[in-house]
Design a protein around this motif. Structure first.
Motif, PDB file in Angstrom:
ATOM      1  N   ARG A   1     -14.099  -8.970  -5.496  1.00 47.34           N
ATOM      2  CA  ARG A   1     -13.432  -9.065  -4.661  1.00 47.34           C
ATOM      3  C   ARG A   1     -11.866  -9.350  -5.193  1.00 47.34           C
ATOM      4  O   ARG A   1     -11.660 -10.057  -6.097  1.00 47.34           O
ATOM      5  CB  ARG A   1     -14.356 -10.986  -4.465  1.00 47.34           C
ATOM      6  CG  ARG A   1     -13.757 -12.000  -3.411  1.00 47.34           C
ATOM      7  CD  ARG A   1     -13.950 -13.287  -3.369  1.00 47.34           C
ATOM      8  NE  ARG A   1     -13.573 -14.116  -4.504  1.00 47.34           N
ATOM      9  CZ  ARG A   1     -14.148 -15.071  -4.941  1.00 47.34           C
ATOM     10  NH1 ARG A   1     -15.267 -15.466  -4.153  1.00 47.34           N
ATOM     11  NH2 ARG A   1     -13.274 -15.450  -5.736  1.00 47.34           N
ATOM     12  N   ILE A   2     -11.478  -8.994  -3.769  1.00 51.59           N
ATOM     13  CA  ILE A   2      -9.835  -9.332  -4.647  1.00 51.59           C
ATOM     14  C   ILE A   2      -9.267 -10.916  -4.243  1.00 51.59           C
ATOM     15  O   ILE A   2      -9.485 -11.412  -3.144  1.00 51.59           O
ATOM     16  CB  ILE A   2      -9.055  -8.473  -3.169  1.00 51.59           C
ATOM     17  CG1 ILE A   2      -9.706  -7.027  -3.287  1.00 51.59           C
ATOM     18  CG2 ILE A   2      -7.749  -8.508  -3.166  1.00 51.59           C
ATOM     19  CD1 ILE A   2      -9.501  -6.400  -4.806  1.00 51.59           C
ATOM     20  N   GLY A   3      -8.280 -11.259  -4.535  1.00 50.43           N
ATOM     21  CA  GLY A   3      -7.770 -12.474  -4.754  1.00 50.43           C
ATOM     22  C   GLY A   3      -6.525 -12.993  -4.288  1.00 50.43           C
ATOM     23  O   GLY A   3      -5.934 -13.630  -4.205  1.00 50.43           O
ATOM     24  N   LYS A   4      -5.791 -11.887  -4.558  1.00 52.18           N
ATOM     25  CA  LYS A   4      -3.977 -11.927  -3.929  1.00 52.18           C
ATOM     26  C   LYS A   4      -3.346 -10.252  -3.483  1.00 52.18           C
ATOM     27  O   LYS A   4      -4.121  -8.991  -3.700  1.00 52.18           O
ATOM     28  CB  LYS A   4      -3.443 -11.767  -5.331  1.00 52.18           C
ATOM     29  CG  LYS A   4      -3.749 -10.780  -5.910  1.00 52.18           C
ATOM     30  CD  LYS A   4      -2.135 -11.377  -8.185  1.00 52.18           C
ATOM     31  CE  LYS A   4      -2.454 -11.829  -8.463  1.00 52.18           C
ATOM     32  NZ  LYS A   4      -2.183 -12.502  -9.404  1.00 52.18           N
ATOM     33  N   PRO A   5      -3.230 -10.010  -2.461  1.00 51.44           N
ATOM     34  CA  PRO A   5      -2.124  -9.201  -1.276  1.00 51.44           C
ATOM     35  C   PRO A   5      -1.814  -7.557  -3.116  1.00 51.44           C
ATOM     36  O   PRO A   5      -1.621  -8.581  -4.095  1.00 51.44           O
ATOM     37  CB  PRO A   5      -0.671  -9.520  -1.106  1.00 51.44           C
ATOM     38  CG  PRO A   5      -1.095 -11.206  -1.225  1.00 51.44           C
ATOM     39  CD  PRO A   5      -1.398 -11.783  -1.938  1.00 51.44           C
ATOM     40  N   TYR A   6      -2.079  -7.148  -2.524  1.00 48.71           N
ATOM     41  CA  TYR A   6      -1.769  -5.746  -3.662  1.00 48.71           C
ATOM     42  C   TYR A   6      -0.440  -5.290  -3.719  1.00 48.71           C
ATOM     43  O   TYR A   6       0.028  -5.172  -1.644  1.00 48.71           O
ATOM     44  CB  TYR A   6      -2.795  -4.553  -3.509  1.00 48.71           C
ATOM     45  CG  TYR A   6      -2.664  -3.439  -4.228  1.00 48.71           C
ATOM     46  CD1 TYR A   6      -3.128  -3.416  -5.267  1.00 48.71           C
ATOM     47  CD2 TYR A   6      -1.854  -2.482  -3.653  1.00 48.71           C
ATOM     48  CE1 TYR A   6      -3.360  -2.386  -5.557  1.00 48.71           C
ATOM     49  CE2 TYR A   6      -1.596  -1.043  -3.948  1.00 48.71           C
ATOM     50  CZ  TYR A   6      -2.059  -1.153  -5.427  1.00 48.71           C
ATOM     51  OH  TYR A   6      -2.037  -0.114  -6.311  1.00 48.71           O
TER      52      TYR A   6
ATOM     53  N   THR B   1      -8.787   3.397  -9.804  1.00 38.83           N
ATOM     54  CA  THR B   1      -8.659   5.051  -9.481  1.00 38.83           C
ATOM     55  C   THR B   1      -9.519   3.959  -7.457  1.00 38.83           C
ATOM     56  O   THR B   1      -8.722   4.531  -6.739  1.00 38.83           O
ATOM     57  CB  THR B   1      -9.889   5.534  -9.408  1.00 38.83           C
ATOM     58  OG1 THR B   1      -9.103   6.220 -10.787  1.00 38.83           O
ATOM     59  CG2 THR B   1      -9.233   7.097  -8.350  1.00 38.83           C
ATOM     60  N   ILE B   2     -10.138   3.126  -7.260  1.00 47.23           N
ATOM     61  CA  ILE B   2     -10.997   2.818  -5.986  1.00 47.23           C
ATOM     62  C   ILE B   2      -9.805   1.597  -5.292  1.00 47.23           C
ATOM     63  O   ILE B   2      -9.605   2.381  -4.670  1.00 47.23           O
ATOM     64  CB  ILE B   2     -11.901   1.995  -7.370  1.00 47.23           C
ATOM     65  CG1 ILE B   2     -13.273   2.823  -7.459  1.00 47.23           C
ATOM     66  CG2 ILE B   2     -12.441   1.196  -4.789  1.00 47.23           C
ATOM     67  CD1 ILE B   2     -14.576   1.925  -6.843  1.00 47.23           C
ATOM     68  N   LEU B   3      -9.291   0.800  -6.261  1.00 44.53           N
ATOM     69  CA  LEU B   3      -7.870  -0.503  -6.110  1.00 44.53           C
ATOM     70  C   LEU B   3      -6.942   0.658  -5.028  1.00 44.53           C
ATOM     71  O   LEU B   3      -6.480   0.434  -3.989  1.00 44.53           O
ATOM     72  CB  LEU B   3      -7.933  -1.228  -6.872  1.00 44.53           C
ATOM     73  CG  LEU B   3      -8.623  -2.267  -6.753  1.00 44.53           C
ATOM     74  CD1 LEU B   3      -8.178  -2.913  -8.548  1.00 44.53           C
ATOM     75  CD2 LEU B   3      -9.267  -3.316  -5.685  1.00 44.53           C
TER      76      LEU B   3
ATOM     77  N   PHE C   1      -6.808   3.662  -4.434  1.00 37.72           N
ATOM     78  CA  PHE C   1      -7.320   4.770  -2.921  1.00 37.72           C
ATOM     79  C   PHE C   1      -7.191   3.405  -2.257  1.00 37.72           C
ATOM     80  O   PHE C   1      -7.023   4.162  -0.439  1.00 37.72           O
ATOM     81  CB  PHE C   1      -8.221   5.830  -3.074  1.00 37.72           C
ATOM     82  CG  PHE C   1      -8.217   6.679  -1.932  1.00 37.72           C
ATOM     83  CD1 PHE C   1      -8.243   7.370  -2.480  1.00 37.72           C
ATOM     84  CD2 PHE C   1      -9.284   6.145  -0.794  1.00 37.72           C
ATOM     85  CE1 PHE C   1      -8.833   8.795  -1.391  1.00 37.72           C
ATOM     86  CE2 PHE C   1      -9.776   7.283  -0.411  1.00 37.72           C
ATOM     87  CZ  PHE C   1      -9.153   8.547  -0.743  1.00 37.72           C
ATOM     88  N   ALA C   2      -7.776   2.920  -1.577  1.00 36.87           N
ATOM     89  CA  ALA C   2      -8.474   1.808  -0.951  1.00 36.87           C
ATOM     90  C   ALA C   2      -6.792   1.103  -0.387  1.00 36.87           C
ATOM     91  O   ALA C   2      -6.576   0.859   1.162  1.00 36.87           O
ATOM     92  CB  ALA C   2      -8.922   0.546  -1.134  1.00 36.87           C
ATOM     93  N   ALA C   3      -6.474   0.642  -1.753  1.00 32.98           N
ATOM     94  CA  ALA C   3      -4.817   0.314  -0.555  1.00 32.98           C
ATOM     95  C   ALA C   3      -3.610   1.157   0.267  1.00 32.98           C
ATOM     96  O   ALA C   3      -3.779   0.900   1.204  1.00 32.98           O
ATOM     97  CB  ALA C   3      -3.692  -0.389  -2.194  1.00 32.98           C
ATOM     98  N   THR C   4      -3.897   2.520  -0.479  1.00 33.65           N
ATOM     99  CA  THR C   4      -3.090   3.640   0.160  1.00 33.65           C
ATOM    100  C   THR C   4      -4.085   3.836   1.227  1.00 33.65           C
ATOM    101  O   THR C   4      -2.481   4.376   2.313  1.00 33.65           O
ATOM    102  CB  THR C   4      -3.331   4.524  -0.301  1.00 33.65           C
ATOM    103  OG1 THR C   4      -2.594   4.349  -2.257  1.00 33.65           O
ATOM    104  CG2 THR C   4      -2.247   5.645  -0.427  1.00 33.65           C
ATOM    105  N   HIS C   5      -4.933   3.940   1.570  1.00 39.22           N
ATOM    106  CA  HIS C   5      -5.271   3.936   2.838  1.00 39.22           C
ATOM    107  C   HIS C   5      -6.010   3.366   4.087  1.00 39.22           C
ATOM    108  O   HIS C   5      -6.019   4.159   5.292  1.00 39.22           O
ATOM    109  CB  HIS C   5      -6.831   5.342   2.699  1.00 39.22           C
ATOM    110  CG  HIS C   5      -5.788   6.863   2.162  1.00 39.22           C
ATOM    111  ND1 HIS C   5      -6.043   7.815   2.190  1.00 39.22           N
ATOM    112  CD2 HIS C   5      -6.505   6.610   0.327  1.00 39.22           C
ATOM    113  CE1 HIS C   5      -5.078   8.870   1.475  1.00 39.22           C
ATOM    114  NE2 HIS C   5      -6.052   8.140   0.353  1.00 39.22           N
ATOM    115  N   TYR C   6      -6.121   2.019   3.227  1.00 42.43           N
ATOM    116  CA  TYR C   6      -6.657   1.634   4.453  1.00 42.43           C
ATOM    117  C   TYR C   6      -6.532  -0.092   4.327  1.00 42.43           C
ATOM    118  O   TYR C   6      -6.452  -0.572   5.412  1.00 42.43           O
ATOM    119  CB  TYR C   6      -8.270   0.722   4.025  1.00 42.43           C
ATOM    120  CG  TYR C   6      -9.179   2.118   3.411  1.00 42.43           C
ATOM    121  CD1 TYR C   6      -9.006   3.073   4.965  1.00 42.43           C
ATOM    122  CD2 TYR C   6      -9.951   2.668   2.565  1.00 42.43           C
ATOM    123  CE1 TYR C   6      -9.982   4.465   4.631  1.00 42.43           C
ATOM    124  CE2 TYR C   6     -10.467   3.935   2.274  1.00 42.43           C
ATOM    125  CZ  TYR C   6     -10.532   4.828   3.029  1.00 42.43           C
ATOM    126  OH  TYR C   6     -11.240   5.585   3.520  1.00 42.43           O
ATOM    127  N   GLY C   7      -5.402  -0.825   3.221  1.00 40.18           N
ATOM    128  CA  GLY C   7      -4.828  -1.951   2.522  1.00 40.18           C
ATOM    129  C   GLY C   7      -5.922  -2.611   2.283  1.00 40.18           C
ATOM    130  O   GLY C   7      -7.007  -2.995   2.591  1.00 40.18           O
TER     131      GLY C   7
END
Length: 209
Positions: free
Chosen positions: A65-70, A157-159, A161-167
């Motif tokens: 679970r993400i707890g803060k803005p990336y 790597t997952i984080l 990639f997700a941040a770059t392509h989807y936010g």
């Protein structure tokens, strides 16, 4: 459970699982998503799944679970605030037909109760996460188990990639992929998800026709 914004899922993130389904091992993370209506917490109750659309396969997964803005450059330890376990239920026959047509997987992945989640634990640190085995027991038999060290793409790597392509942002869940051992579910199956020796969640399946 706190408010969930997005549910991201990583496909084919364990090489043995890709092999058991006859899929190529990906060279970059493969993502899909589920609606928030798919999410259900496993607290010991009966969970309804469709029993009239072909095989429903279970896929146990490590969930963050993400707890803060990336922000670019942040480490996984900086943004993950909790971990849990989940089951990505899949209408396998439906998915196979969608793949043949080149269509998205949403019909096979996004139905209600298709994203089972356990209670969440505070993020214990990367070392603990990498050395602790998670497992799925069905009717007392262990059918899936792994550590996240076996993943093709690690959490960082997952984080990224997700941040770059989807936010990604606070309240997002990421199901990080399933190890080998997936199979068809049956009416009455008792599903139990363990983090090491600790039972985090359980449920019984009710297949509706």
């Amino acid at each position: 459970m706190s408010i969930i914004r997005n549910i991201y899922c990583v496909g084919r993130n364990y090489s043995q699982h890709a092999a058991e389904l006859g899929n190529d091992v990906p060279t970059s993370p493969m993502f899909f998503s589920k609606p928030t209506h798919a999410l259900v917490e496993a607290t010991g109750q009966a969970i309804s799944l469709p029993g009239n659309r072909g095989d429903v396969h279970y896929e146990a997964e490590f969930v963050i679970r993400i707890g803060k803005p990336y922000a670019v450059g942040m480490k996984a330890e900086d943004v993950i605030d909790a971990i849990g376990l989940g089951i990505d239920f899949t209408l396998r026959d439906v998915q196979s037909e969608l793949k043949k047509k080149g269509h998205p997987w949403l019909l096979a992945k996004g139905f209600p109760n298709s994203a089972v989640i356990t209670r969440m634990l505070p993020f214990p640190g990367m070392d603990v996460c990498e050395r602790t085995e998670f497992s799925l027991l069905i009717n007392g038999e262990r059918v899936q188990h792994a550590t996240i060290r076996e993943m093709i793409f690690d959490l960082q790597t997952i984080l990224d990639f997700a941040a770059t392509h989807y936010g990604i942002g606070e309240g997002d869940l990421i199901y990080t992929g399933t190890p080998a051992g997936v199979g068809a579910s049956a009416h009455g199956d008792r599903m139990q998800l363990f983090w090491g020796d600790e039972l985090l969640g359980e449920c019984t399946l009710h297949m509706e026709n």
